[in-house]
Design a protein around this motif. Structure first.
Motif, PDB file in Angstrom:
ATOM      1  N   SER A   1     -22.702 -22.164  15.593  1.00 30.77           N
ATOM      2  CA  SER A   1     -22.992 -21.376  14.398  1.00 30.77           C
ATOM      3  C   SER A   1     -24.433 -20.875  14.408  1.00 30.77           C
ATOM      4  N   PHE A   2     -25.246 -21.342  15.374  1.00 28.21           N
ATOM      5  CA  PHE A   2     -26.631 -20.915  15.544  1.00 28.21           C
ATOM      6  C   PHE A   2     -26.816 -20.402  16.968  1.00 28.21           C
ATOM      7  N   ALA A   3     -27.841 -19.599  17.160  1.00 23.84           N
ATOM      8  CA  ALA A   3     -28.105 -19.049  18.494  1.00 23.84           C
ATOM      9  C   ALA A   3     -29.588 -18.728  18.621  1.00 23.84           C
ATOM     10  N   ALA A   4     -30.089 -18.797  19.863  1.00 26.13           N
ATOM     11  CA  ALA A   4     -31.445 -18.341  20.158  1.00 26.13           C
ATOM     12  C   ALA A   4     -31.412 -16.833  20.385  1.00 26.13           C
ATOM     13  N   ARG A   5     -32.491 -16.151  19.962  1.00 27.65           N
ATOM     14  CA  ARG A   5     -32.602 -14.706  20.174  1.00 27.65           C
ATOM     15  C   ARG A   5     -33.769 -14.423  21.102  1.00 27.65           C
ATOM     16  N   CYS A   6     -33.577 -13.375  21.932  1.00 27.28           N
ATOM     17  CA  CYS A   6     -34.606 -13.028  22.907  1.00 27.28           C
ATOM     18  C   CYS A   6     -34.653 -11.509  23.066  1.00 27.28           C
ATOM     19  N   GLY A   7     -35.771 -10.905  22.651  1.00 25.74           N
ATOM     20  CA  GLY A   7     -35.986  -9.478  22.851  1.00 25.74           C
ATOM     21  C   GLY A   7     -36.720  -9.209  24.151  1.00 25.74           C
ATOM     22  N   GLU A   8     -37.075  -7.959  24.381  1.00 23.55           N
ATOM     23  CA  GLU A   8     -37.742  -7.589  25.631  1.00 23.55           C
ATOM     24  C   GLU A   8     -39.079  -8.312  25.789  1.00 23.55           C
ATOM     25  N   ALA A   9     -39.839  -8.408  24.691  1.00 24.52           N
ATOM     26  CA  ALA A   9     -41.151  -9.053  24.782  1.00 24.52           C
ATOM     27  C   ALA A   9     -41.010 -10.534  25.110  1.00 24.52           C
ATOM     28  N   GLU A  10     -40.044 -11.194  24.443  1.00 18.67           N
ATOM     29  CA  GLU A  10     -39.829 -12.617  24.711  1.00 18.67           C
ATOM     30  C   GLU A  10     -39.335 -12.833  26.147  1.00 18.67           C
ATOM     31  N   ALA A  11     -38.446 -11.942  26.608  1.00 16.36           N
ATOM     32  CA  ALA A  11     -37.936 -12.071  27.973  1.00 16.36           C
ATOM     33  C   ALA A  11     -39.057 -11.933  28.986  1.00 16.36           C
ATOM     34  N   ALA A  12     -39.972 -11.006  28.741  1.00 20.46           N
ATOM     35  CA  ALA A  12     -41.103 -10.823  29.657  1.00 20.46           C
ATOM     36  C   ALA A  12     -41.994 -12.056  29.652  1.00 20.46           C
ATOM     37  N   ALA A  13     -42.216 -12.641  28.453  1.00 21.44           N
ATOM     38  CA  ALA A  13     -43.057 -13.842  28.376  1.00 21.44           C
ATOM     39  C   ALA A  13     -42.403 -15.008  29.089  1.00 21.44           C
TER      40      ALA A  13
ATOM     41  N   ALA B   1     -40.265 -14.753  31.599  1.00 18.87           N
ATOM     42  CA  ALA B   1     -40.307 -14.458  33.036  1.00 18.87           C
ATOM     43  C   ALA B   1     -41.663 -14.805  33.628  1.00 18.87           C
ATOM     44  N   ALA B   2     -42.720 -14.576  32.865  1.00 16.52           N
ATOM     45  CA  ALA B   2     -44.062 -14.907  33.358  1.00 16.52           C
ATOM     46  C   ALA B   2     -44.222 -16.413  33.565  1.00 16.52           C
ATOM     47  N   ARG B   3     -43.390 -17.207  32.890  1.00 14.49           N
ATOM     48  CA  ARG B   3     -43.431 -18.663  33.034  1.00 14.49           C
ATOM     49  C   ARG B   3     -42.348 -19.161  34.002  1.00 14.49           C
ATOM     50  N   GLY B   4     -41.670 -18.202  34.663  1.00 20.95           N
ATOM     51  CA  GLY B   4     -40.649 -18.576  35.633  1.00 20.95           C
ATOM     52  C   GLY B   4     -39.309 -18.929  35.031  1.00 20.95           C
ATOM     53  N   VAL B   5     -39.056 -18.434  33.801  1.00 20.78           N
ATOM     54  CA  VAL B   5     -37.806 -18.745  33.106  1.00 20.78           C
ATOM     55  C   VAL B   5     -36.945 -17.489  33.032  1.00 20.78           C
ATOM     56  N   GLU B   6     -35.693 -17.582  33.492  1.00 20.24           N
ATOM     57  CA  GLU B   6     -34.742 -16.481  33.379  1.00 20.24           C
ATOM     58  C   GLU B   6     -33.858 -16.703  32.163  1.00 20.24           C
ATOM     59  N   ALA B   7     -33.498 -15.604  31.504  1.00 19.91           N
ATOM     60  CA  ALA B   7     -32.621 -15.669  30.343  1.00 19.91           C
ATOM     61  C   ALA B   7     -31.428 -14.742  30.548  1.00 19.91           C
ATOM     62  N   ALA B   8     -30.232 -15.254  30.312  1.00 19.70           N
ATOM     63  CA  ALA B   8     -29.019 -14.436  30.303  1.00 19.70           C
ATOM     64  C   ALA B   8     -28.672 -14.173  28.845  1.00 19.70           C
ATOM     65  N   CYS B   9     -28.746 -12.908  28.446  1.00 22.12           N
ATOM     66  CA  CYS B   9     -28.635 -12.566  27.030  1.00 22.12           C
ATOM     67  C   CYS B   9     -27.513 -11.563  26.785  1.00 22.12           C
ATOM     68  N   ASP B  10     -27.029 -11.560  25.554  1.00 25.33           N
ATOM     69  CA  ASP B  10     -26.097 -10.536  25.118  1.00 25.33           C
ATOM     70  C   ASP B  10     -26.880  -9.241  24.926  1.00 25.33           C
ATOM     71  N   PRO B  11     -26.531  -8.159  25.640  1.00 23.09           N
ATOM     72  CA  PRO B  11     -27.326  -6.939  25.547  1.00 23.09           C
ATOM     73  C   PRO B  11     -27.307  -6.307  24.163  1.00 23.09           C
ATOM     74  N   ALA B  12     -26.269  -6.562  23.368  1.00 18.73           N
ATOM     75  CA  ALA B  12     -26.175  -5.936  22.050  1.00 18.73           C
ATOM     76  C   ALA B  12     -26.943  -6.716  20.992  1.00 18.73           C
ATOM     77  N   THR B  13     -26.887  -8.040  21.049  1.00 19.41           N
ATOM     78  CA  THR B  13     -27.481  -8.854  19.980  1.00 19.41           C
ATOM     79  C   THR B  13     -28.759  -9.559  20.397  1.00 19.41           C
ATOM     80  N   GLY B  14     -29.008  -9.687  21.707  1.00 20.75           N
ATOM     81  CA  GLY B  14     -30.147 -10.448  22.177  1.00 20.75           C
ATOM     82  C   GLY B  14     -29.938 -11.948  22.129  1.00 20.75           C
TER      83      GLY B  14
END
Length: 640
Positions: free
Chosen positions: A572-584, A586-599
């Motif tokens: 019923s809860f979810a983490a959200r990740c936009g472009e800025a968060e994804a870039a941050a 990635a800079a720490r070596g973390v990949e995120a698989a996200c829903d392209p519509a909702t983030g």
């Protein structure tokens, strides 16, 4: 267990009417059992505090297990004082079914002042509250909330009990057990469609283990006045609410099977369970177990089909929304004994579709609907009426099915219906259809932290299939923090109910602190699942939001690190990740698989840790073992 043949059912019924001994009459549709017979048990009734005290011997023992007995598993439950009563059979007999029907009293039993304790409109509002406040806030995937038809049978006696039993035998079809049990203090008369748990050959000296069977039944097709048709049944099978409901209870009972079936097993179905007033969909889970039958009975209290998922938190939700205690409703009858080879036997139906009458003639017929994210309040009210119909027809409160109308063709025989059922099976994980015990080349010892959801039992089974040794420990076990930080293998932060952002919840405070420590100091692999994923995402700085529509029991096709996967969600809860968060990240070596519509973040991975919002262990995730193996392969101690 051996039963003594009796040549005349009329003699047996006459004896039951003439004396005051406790008795039980059972018509069982147990595979391999003669369904043209009725079993008679008479003997004293004793009360016990725990299931472990029930005697197992050559003479059968019939236990009446109340819902409050679930406290033996450490779950919260309203203690209404209903006793764990056991009829210890001093005499047994087998009666021909046809002769028994002829010999039983056939008079009409009159019910006065009959009504539901919770009115239809009030029950509709309960449905809305549970969907909004419990499922919507992550407390679980589904919940069964009871309402009870109450009334009075003036002058109720043994003849009335036997007459009700006869009417159920004649009027209800498809029941697993049809029964009457009279203890002296109360009478239970019912026609339960559902196996609670069955075991044969248990506890023997061979060490081969006993065969355990569970039978999750869910989804309710209410027969129209003209009888069921293939077209109407196909619409029912295609209903997302009904489909999700059954998948969720299969997952929940697989959790139990993975606890008691410690020697592997399979999932069979789906099939149709046809009854006089309605049709259900069902699966059958078969496993092998080394446990004592009383342990099996304890660890399977009680089915998600009558409680909810996860069961521990469902008990709390039941407490918040139901009126009074449950008595024997959603508990079980349990026939326990020994076979000819000395192996333990257990045959246990769930106590539903049952009339409970006390010595003063006060009547209770409890029923419940399974509430899920798609629930329609008016539809759930209608479901409770349909579930009560068989027993209320026997009581003369509701009309029974017409016997003058010629029987139409069975819609279950239509090839389109069979194809629809086969299609449901095609959407389940092959891993669970065969429940393989071990495969793969991973090595090491995983510690799984249970946050009050027995999905961890399924996780453990899946992890063992990769070659890992697995220990499951509850989050509130003393010394858990120290053990997790010192563990020299992967730690799995498991799923659990609740709001991960609730700072007032002691469980969430502890798990959030533990997650932060593991991310900082654990060097042997960390995997988060569902709630565990949300906790890891929060520590990485991602916002956790409440979903507009809960994903409890949802099967979805998602993008997963460059490929598509079909997975099962219970969140019923979810983490959200936009472009800025994804870039941050990635800079720490973390990949995120996200829903392209909702983030919304479906998964995270980095050197040393990974997490998934979905449940790789669910029957809804088609390739969970590969997903977990790939994520754990990034941990140095699990590389083959």
């Amino acid at each position: 267990m051996s039963l003594t043949p009796l040549s005349r059912a009329g003699d047996a019924v006459a004896r039951l009417l003439a004396d005051d001994r406790p008795f039980a009459l059972l018509h069982r549709r147990t595979p391999g059992h003669d369904q043209d017979t009725v079993e008679l048990l008479t003997g004293p009734v004793r009360e016990y505090a725990t299931l472990a005290e029930i005697p197992v011997g050559e003479r059968p023992a019939l236990a009446l297990v109340p819902f409050r007995q679930i406290r033996e598993r450490g779950f919260d439950v309203r203690d209404d004082g209903t006793p764990l009563s056991v009829l210890l059979a001093a005499e047994t007999a087998v009666l021909p079914l046809s002769e028994t029907l002829t010999a039983l009293p056939a008079h009409r039993v009159e019910v006065a002042d009959g009504a539901f304790d919770v009115a239809d409109g009030e029950y509709e509002e309960i449905v809305r509250r549970v969907v909004r406040d419990e499922i919507g806030r992550g407390e679980g995937a589904n919940f069964v909330i009871r309402r009870t038809f109450t009334g009075r049978i003036d002058g109720f006696g043994r003849a009335d009990a036997l007459a009700l039993f006869r009417r159920l035998l004649a009027g209800e079809s498809g029941a697993y057990w049809t029964f009457v049990v009279h203890t002296g203090e109360r009478t239970l008369v019912g026609a339960s469609p559902e196996v609670h748990v069955r075991m044969s050959g248990g506890g023997g000296a061979s060490g081969a283990g006993g065969t355990v069977v569970m039978n999750p039944i869910s989804g309710t097709f209410r027969h129209p006045d003209g009888g069921p048709t293939a077209e109407a049944l196909l619409r029912f099978l295609d209903d997302p609410k009904e489909r999700d409901e059954l998948s969720m209870v299969v997952d929940e009972e697989l959790k139990m099977m993975c606890t008691v079936g410690d020697m592997g097993g399979v999932v069979v179905g789906p099939r149709l369970k046809e009854m006089a007033h309605l049709t259900h969909t069902e699966y059958e889970l078969r496993g092998r177990s080394s446990l004592d039958v009383r342990e099996v009975l304890r660890e399977t209290m009680f089915a998600a089909t009558v409680t909810g998922s996860p069961v521990r938190n469902a008990c709390r939700v039941i407490e918040r929304h139901e009126v009074g205690g449950r008595g024997y409703y959603a508990g079980a009858l349990a026939l326990i004994g020994l076979d000819a080879n000395g192996g333990q036997t257990l045959d246990s139906p769930i106590l539903i579709r049952t009339a409970d009458v006390d010595a003063r003639g006060n009547l209770r017929v409890p029923v419940g609907a399974t509430l899920v994210r798609h629930s329609d309040p008016a539809g759930e009210v209608a479901e409770t009426h349909a579930k009560a119909a068989g027993v209320l027809a026997a009581l003369g409160v509701r009309p029974g099915p017409s016997r003058r109308r010629p029987k139409p063709p069975r819609p279950a025989d239509d090839p389109r219906v069979r194809a629809a059922l086969d299609g449901r099976r095609a959407g389940l994980a092959p891993f669970w259809l065969r429940m393989q015990e071990r495969a793969g080349g991973a090595r090491g010892h995983a510690l799984v932290i249970d946050a009050e959801d027995a999905f961890t039992a399924m996780l453990a089974h899946l992890l063992r299939s990769t070659g890992l040794e697995v220990t499951v420990r509850p989050y509130d076990e003393p010394g858990l923090r120290r053990a997790a930080l010192a563990h020299t293998g992967p730690v799995v932060l498991g799923p659990g109910p609740g709001d991960p952002g609730d700072a007032d919840d002691p469980k969430m405070r502890f798990l959030r602190e533990l997650t932060a420590e593991l991310l900082r100091g654990h060097r042997h692999g960390l995997l988060g699942v569902c709630l565990g994923h949300e906790l890891i995402a929060a520590e990485l700085g991602l916002p956790i939001v409440r979903k507009e529509s809960p994903y409890q029991g949802a099967q979805e096709r998602i993008a997963f690190f460059g490929r598509e996967e079909t997975v099962g969600f219970y969140n019923s809860f979810a983490a959200r990740c936009g472009e800025a968060e994804a870039a941050a990240l990635a800079a720490r070596g973390v990949e995120a698989a996200c829903d392209p519509a909702t983030g919304e973040v479906h998964a995270l991975r980095a050197a040393g840790f990974a997490s998934v919002q979905f449940h790789p262990e669910s029957v809804l995730t088609l390739d969970g073992p590969r997903v977990v193996s790939e994520l754990l392969a990034r941990s140095p101690l699990t590389r083959s």
